[in-house]
Design a protein around this motif. Structure first.
Motif, PDB file in Angstrom:
ATOM      1  N   GLY A  96     -49.634 -27.654 -33.270  1.00  6.68           N
ATOM      2  CA  GLY A  96     -50.531 -26.777 -32.289  1.00  6.68           C
ATOM      3  C   GLY A  96     -50.393 -25.596 -32.641  1.00  6.68           C
ATOM      4  N   ASP A  97     -49.500 -24.843 -33.730  1.00  2.00           N
ATOM      5  CA  ASP A  97     -49.753 -23.458 -33.767  1.00  2.00           C
ATOM      6  C   ASP A  97     -50.876 -22.938 -34.293  1.00  2.00           C
ATOM      7  OD1 ASP A  97     -47.256 -22.787 -32.379  1.00  2.00           O
ATOM      8  OD2 ASP A  97     -46.030 -22.847 -34.293  1.00  2.00           O
ATOM      9  N   SER A  98     -51.232 -21.572 -34.357  1.00  2.00           N
ATOM     10  CA  SER A  98     -52.328 -20.740 -34.983  1.00  2.00           C
ATOM     11  C   SER A  98     -51.629 -20.225 -36.031  1.00  2.00           C
ATOM     12  CB  SER A  98     -53.169 -20.305 -34.171  1.00  2.00           C
ATOM     13  OG  SER A  98     -52.428 -19.298 -33.297  1.00  2.00           O
ATOM     14  N   VAL A  99     -52.274 -20.261 -37.346  1.00  2.00           N
ATOM     15  CA  VAL A  99     -51.602 -19.724 -38.604  1.00  2.00           C
ATOM     16  C   VAL A  99     -52.501 -18.741 -39.217  1.00  2.00           C
ATOM     17  CG1 VAL A  99     -50.077 -19.712 -40.549  1.00  2.00           C
ATOM     18  CG2 VAL A  99     -49.648 -21.297 -38.715  1.00  2.00           C
ATOM     19  N   ALA A 100     -52.288 -17.432 -39.738  1.00  2.00           N
ATOM     20  CA  ALA A 100     -53.187 -16.930 -40.626  1.00  2.00           C
ATOM     21  C   ALA A 100     -52.477 -16.702 -41.918  1.00  2.00           C
ATOM     22  CB  ALA A 100     -53.689 -15.614 -39.855  1.00  2.00           C
ATOM     23  N   VAL A 101     -52.994 -16.828 -43.098  1.00  2.00           N
ATOM     24  CA  VAL A 101     -52.573 -16.359 -44.308  1.00  2.00           C
ATOM     25  C   VAL A 101     -53.251 -15.569 -45.040  1.00  2.00           C
ATOM     26  CG1 VAL A 101     -51.618 -17.553 -46.594  1.00  2.00           C
ATOM     27  CG2 VAL A 101     -51.411 -18.765 -44.317  1.00  2.00           C
ATOM     28  N   ILE A 102     -52.746 -14.468 -45.542  1.00  2.00           N
ATOM     29  CA  ILE A 102     -53.444 -13.244 -46.349  1.00  2.00           C
ATOM     30  C   ILE A 102     -53.007 -13.261 -47.572  1.00  2.00           C
ATOM     31  CG2 ILE A 102     -53.850 -10.811 -46.146  1.00  2.00           C
ATOM     32  CD1 ILE A 102     -53.117 -10.567 -43.097  1.00  2.00           C
ATOM     33  N   GLY A 103     -53.969 -13.752 -48.588  1.00  2.00           N
ATOM     34  CA  GLY A 103     -53.787 -13.993 -49.893  1.00  2.00           C
ATOM     35  C   GLY A 103     -53.661 -15.271 -50.147  1.00  2.00           C
ATOM     36  N   ALA A 129     -46.628 -28.826 -41.136  1.00  2.00           N
ATOM     37  CA  ALA A 129     -46.049 -28.577 -39.833  1.00  2.00           C
ATOM     38  C   ALA A 129     -46.831 -28.978 -38.604  1.00  2.00           C
ATOM     39  CB  ALA A 129     -45.549 -27.222 -39.806  1.00  2.00           C
ATOM     40  N   GLY A 130     -47.973 -29.373 -38.781  1.00  2.00           N
ATOM     41  CA  GLY A 130     -49.149 -29.581 -37.583  1.00  2.00           C
ATOM     42  C   GLY A 130     -49.610 -28.504 -37.055  1.00  2.00           C
ATOM     43  N   ALA A 131     -49.814 -27.459 -37.771  1.00  2.00           N
ATOM     44  CA  ALA A 131     -50.753 -26.210 -37.122  1.00  2.00           C
ATOM     45  C   ALA A 131     -52.234 -26.694 -36.763  1.00  2.00           C
ATOM     46  CB  ALA A 131     -50.847 -24.803 -38.064  1.00  2.00           C
ATOM     47  N   SER A 132     -52.672 -26.119 -35.754  1.00  3.10           N
ATOM     48  CA  SER A 132     -54.028 -26.800 -35.370  1.00  3.10           C
ATOM     49  C   SER A 132     -55.131 -25.866 -35.903  1.00  3.10           C
ATOM     50  CB  SER A 132     -54.670 -26.857 -33.978  1.00  3.10           C
ATOM     51  OG  SER A 132     -53.891 -25.385 -33.198  1.00  3.10           O
ATOM     52  N   THR A 133     -54.911 -24.487 -36.215  1.00  2.00           N
ATOM     53  CA  THR A 133     -55.863 -23.771 -36.616  1.00  2.00           C
ATOM     54  C   THR A 133     -54.838 -22.831 -37.869  1.00  2.00           C
ATOM     55  OG1 THR A 133     -56.731 -23.186 -34.608  1.00  2.00           O
ATOM     56  CG2 THR A 133     -57.295 -21.381 -36.159  1.00  2.00           C
ATOM     57  N   ILE A 134     -55.827 -23.106 -39.217  1.00  5.70           N
ATOM     58  CA  ILE A 134     -54.965 -22.229 -40.251  1.00  5.70           C
ATOM     59  C   ILE A 134     -56.268 -21.325 -40.846  1.00  5.70           C
ATOM     60  CG2 ILE A 134     -54.042 -22.504 -42.547  1.00  5.70           C
ATOM     61  CD1 ILE A 134     -53.207 -25.063 -41.792  1.00  5.70           C
ATOM     62  N   VAL A 135     -56.058 -20.009 -40.851  1.00  3.44           N
ATOM     63  CA  VAL A 135     -57.172 -19.148 -41.374  1.00  3.44           C
ATOM     64  C   VAL A 135     -56.562 -18.499 -42.516  1.00  3.44           C
ATOM     65  CG1 VAL A 135     -58.473 -17.006 -40.661  1.00  3.44           C
ATOM     66  CG2 VAL A 135     -57.707 -18.237 -38.987  1.00  3.44           C
ATOM     67  N   ALA A 136     -57.362 -18.460 -43.594  1.00 10.03           N
ATOM     68  CA  ALA A 136     -57.092 -18.251 -44.944  1.00 10.03           C
ATOM     69  C   ALA A 136     -57.960 -16.861 -45.353  1.00 10.03           C
ATOM     70  CB  ALA A 136     -57.630 -19.237 -46.016  1.00 10.03           C
ATOM     71  N   VAL A 137     -57.364 -15.844 -45.733  1.00  6.44           N
ATOM     72  CA  VAL A 137     -58.004 -14.616 -45.961  1.00  6.44           C
ATOM     73  C   VAL A 137     -57.785 -14.230 -47.478  1.00  6.44           C
ATOM     74  CG1 VAL A 137     -57.951 -12.211 -45.473  1.00  6.44           C
ATOM     75  CG2 VAL A 137     -57.350 -13.891 -43.634  1.00  6.44           C
ATOM     76  N   VAL A 156     -58.848  -8.331 -39.243  1.00  9.65           N
ATOM     77  CA  VAL A 156     -57.693  -8.598 -38.046  1.00  9.65           C
ATOM     78  C   VAL A 156     -58.698  -8.992 -37.058  1.00  9.65           C
ATOM     79  CG1 VAL A 156     -56.771  -7.440 -36.358  1.00  9.65           C
ATOM     80  CG2 VAL A 156     -56.384  -6.706 -38.499  1.00  9.65           C
ATOM     81  N   GLU A 157     -60.044  -8.543 -37.124  1.00  8.48           N
ATOM     82  CA  GLU A 157     -60.911  -9.067 -35.968  1.00  8.48           C
ATOM     83  C   GLU A 157     -61.508 -10.390 -36.173  1.00  8.48           C
ATOM     84  OE1 GLU A 157     -61.913  -7.919 -33.036  1.00  8.48           O
ATOM     85  OE2 GLU A 157     -60.514  -6.008 -33.491  1.00  8.48           O
ATOM     86  N   ALA A 158     -61.486 -10.949 -37.599  1.00 10.22           N
ATOM     87  CA  ALA A 158     -61.771 -12.172 -37.834  1.00 10.22           C
ATOM     88  C   ALA A 158     -60.836 -13.088 -37.545  1.00 10.22           C
ATOM     89  CB  ALA A 158     -62.263 -12.059 -39.274  1.00 10.22           C
ATOM     90  N   ILE A 159     -59.560 -12.855 -37.762  1.00 13.18           N
ATOM     91  CA  ILE A 159     -58.601 -13.523 -37.301  1.00 13.18           C
ATOM     92  C   ILE A 159     -58.416 -13.919 -35.843  1.00 13.18           C
ATOM     93  CG2 ILE A 159     -55.879 -13.939 -37.359  1.00 13.18           C
ATOM     94  CD1 ILE A 159     -55.835 -12.390 -40.081  1.00 13.18           C
ATOM     95  N   ARG A 160     -58.648 -12.768 -35.224  1.00 14.05           N
ATOM     96  CA  ARG A 160     -58.741 -13.086 -33.546  1.00 14.05           C
ATOM     97  C   ARG A 160     -59.818 -14.173 -32.997  1.00 14.05           C
ATOM     98  NH1 ARG A 160     -57.548  -6.651 -32.161  1.00 14.05           N
ATOM     99  NH2 ARG A 160     -55.259  -6.619 -32.456  1.00 14.05           N
ATOM    100  N   SER A 161     -60.847 -13.622 -33.824  1.00 13.65           N
ATOM    101  CA  SER A 161     -62.195 -14.605 -33.224  1.00 13.65           C
ATOM    102  C   SER A 161     -61.927 -15.943 -33.482  1.00 13.65           C
ATOM    103  CB  SER A 161     -63.403 -13.994 -34.261  1.00 13.65           C
ATOM    104  OG  SER A 161     -63.314 -14.532 -35.699  1.00 13.65           O
ATOM    105  N   VAL A 206     -48.367 -14.970 -38.882  1.00 13.07           N
ATOM    106  CA  VAL A 206     -49.493 -14.443 -39.800  1.00 13.07           C
ATOM    107  C   VAL A 206     -48.465 -14.340 -40.999  1.00 13.07           C
ATOM    108  CG1 VAL A 206     -50.985 -12.686 -40.356  1.00 13.07           C
ATOM    109  CG2 VAL A 206     -50.744 -13.137 -38.035  1.00 13.07           C
ATOM    110  N   ILE A 207     -48.927 -14.612 -42.220  1.00 13.30           N
ATOM    111  CA  ILE A 207     -48.257 -14.794 -43.219  1.00 13.30           C
ATOM    112  C   ILE A 207     -48.878 -13.854 -44.422  1.00 13.30           C
ATOM    113  CG2 ILE A 207     -47.157 -16.074 -45.263  1.00 13.30           C
ATOM    114  CD1 ILE A 207     -47.096 -18.458 -43.223  1.00 13.30           C
ATOM    115  N   ASP A 208     -48.080 -12.558 -44.864  1.00 16.77           N
ATOM    116  CA  ASP A 208     -48.666 -11.863 -45.838  1.00 16.77           C
ATOM    117  C   ASP A 208     -47.976 -12.600 -47.161  1.00 16.77           C
ATOM    118  OD1 ASP A 208     -49.287  -9.790 -47.483  1.00 16.77           O
ATOM    119  OD2 ASP A 208     -48.204  -8.192 -46.495  1.00 16.77           O
ATOM    120  N   ALA A 209     -48.964 -12.988 -48.015  1.00 16.15           N
ATOM    121  CA  ALA A 209     -48.685 -13.419 -49.361  1.00 16.15           C
ATOM    122  C   ALA A 209     -48.954 -12.507 -50.319  1.00 16.15           C
ATOM    123  CB  ALA A 209     -49.347 -14.740 -49.444  1.00 16.15           C
TER     124      ALA A 209
END
Length: 362
Positions: A180-187, A202-210, A237-242, A252-255
């Motif tokens: 159920g976690d939300s995750v963002a990956v940059i790169g 791991a079961g994340a519900s929202t995964i945002v790729a940047v 930042v605003e896009a991930i929040r949206s 948030v993972i900085d790759a």
């Protein structure tokens, strides 16, 4: 008796690599000779060629490898000739202060083979990450060999030796992503896509790729991204929040590993969220200046992920099993299979963003 094999060597900083004759000694105490079956072309190998790791040329490149143990030295009990293994660069010592605290995934005294492989001239080689697997055979510490299910193809198994493990581990081990976690990956290169795959696992519900490359964003969807953000066109930042209810992501993972992407990761996490830095910065980069109240007011955790905080003996077999069950698509990371002679061309393709992973098959 020592053996002569072919291997890819970086002789001087910034110069094209060459296939040279490598001399492999018989394994000494605690060592193993491994017949390499496949080895991925990782950006770290390019860093070695460019002098970005150290200046201990010549380097025997390659480290994301799988193969068969050919022979072992005195005192080796964890592997035997004929074992199918993935090579790792965290050979746990079992005695340092991290190991003594029951945290071997942070082992501060990992070890490599004591003997040196050489060129035919006798000049000693520095093996990349203590492995040196762009070669038909290599000499490693026996602790760098992790036995896995032999049903997995070496072309994909070897990728767990570095980049894929780093990304999956950044999400699961370091970031602690849960259901159920939300995750963002940059790169969204190899490590970033692996982090996306790990978050989905791991079961994340929202995964945002940047990313800034539309091709990479398309690939990110294949690994489980639910939303993508083109960093050329949107405020990251605003896009991930949206995409996370206006709050920011739980993890948030900085790759990428640059000051600007780290700042984006810091600002794009929810209150009490976690930032994971897994992209490797260069020594000259400085952390962005932020008011100290920002660190306090947001709470949570700022973490660095070393090799995905993995314990190879635990994580490699488990991830191989998940792949064989169809739950971890390691094959999607392999863009092309090449020969030893094509490593320099693979570096150029990596520069252009044309490949996710080139894999040397021997």
């Amino acid at each position: 008796m020592p053996q002569e094999v072919r291997g890819v060597v970086s002789l001087a900083q910034g110069k094209p690599v060459a296939v040279e004759t490598i001399v492999i000694p018989d394994p000494g105490p605690g060592e193993a000779v491994v017949q390499v079956q496949a080895c991925g072309v990782c950006h770290t190998d390019l860093h070695y060629r460019e002098g970005g790791i150290n200046d201990e040329f010549p380097f025997l490149l390659g480290h994301e490898a799988a193969g068969i143990v050919e022979s072992v030295g005195e005192g080796v009990v964890n592997v035997a000739p004929g074992d199918y293994v993935i090579l790792n660069w965290r050979a746990v010592c079992g005695q340092c202060r991290a190991c003594s605290k029951g945290k071997p995934q942070y082992c501060f005294d990992t070890h490599n083979a004591t003997q040196k492989m050489t060129l035919a001239s006798g000049q000693e080689l520095s093996p990349a990450l203590g492995i040196g697997a762009f070669a038909e055979k290599t000499l490693v510490a026996a602790g760098q060999c992790t036995k896995v299910n032999p049903r997995v193809k070496p072309q994909v198994a070897g990728l767990l030796g570095c980049g894929v493990m780093a990304g999956i581990g950044a999400a699961i081990n370091t970031g602690g992503v849960g259901r159920g976690d939300s995750v963002a990956v940059i790169g969204c290169g190899g490590v970033g896509d692996a982090a996306i795959a790990g978050a989905e696992l791991a079961g994340a519900s929202t995964i945002v790729a940047v990313d800034r490359d539309p091709r990479k964003l398309d690939q990110a969807r294949e690994f489980g991204a639910t939303h993508v953000v083109d960093a050329r066109e949107a405020d990251v930042v605003e896009a991930i929040r949206s995409h996370t209810g206006g709050f920011g992501a739980d993890v948030v993972i900085d790759a990428v590993g640059r000051p600007e992407t780290w700042k984006q990761a810091f600002e794009a996490r929810d209150l009490a969220g976690t930032v994971v830095l897994v992209g490797v910065p260069t020594p000259d980069m400085m952390a962005p200046e932020l008011p100290l109240i920002e660190y306090f007011g947001r709470g949570g955790a700022l973490k660095s992920s070393w090799y995905g905080d993995c314990l190879p003996s635990r994580d490699f077999p488990a991830l191989v099993d998940l792949h064989l069950q169809g739950r971890l698509p390691l094959e999607k990371f392999v863009t092309e299979e090449i020969s030893l002679d094509a490593v320099e061309d693979a570096f150029e393709k990596m520069h252009r963003g044309d490949v996710l992973r080139s894999v040397v098959v021997l």
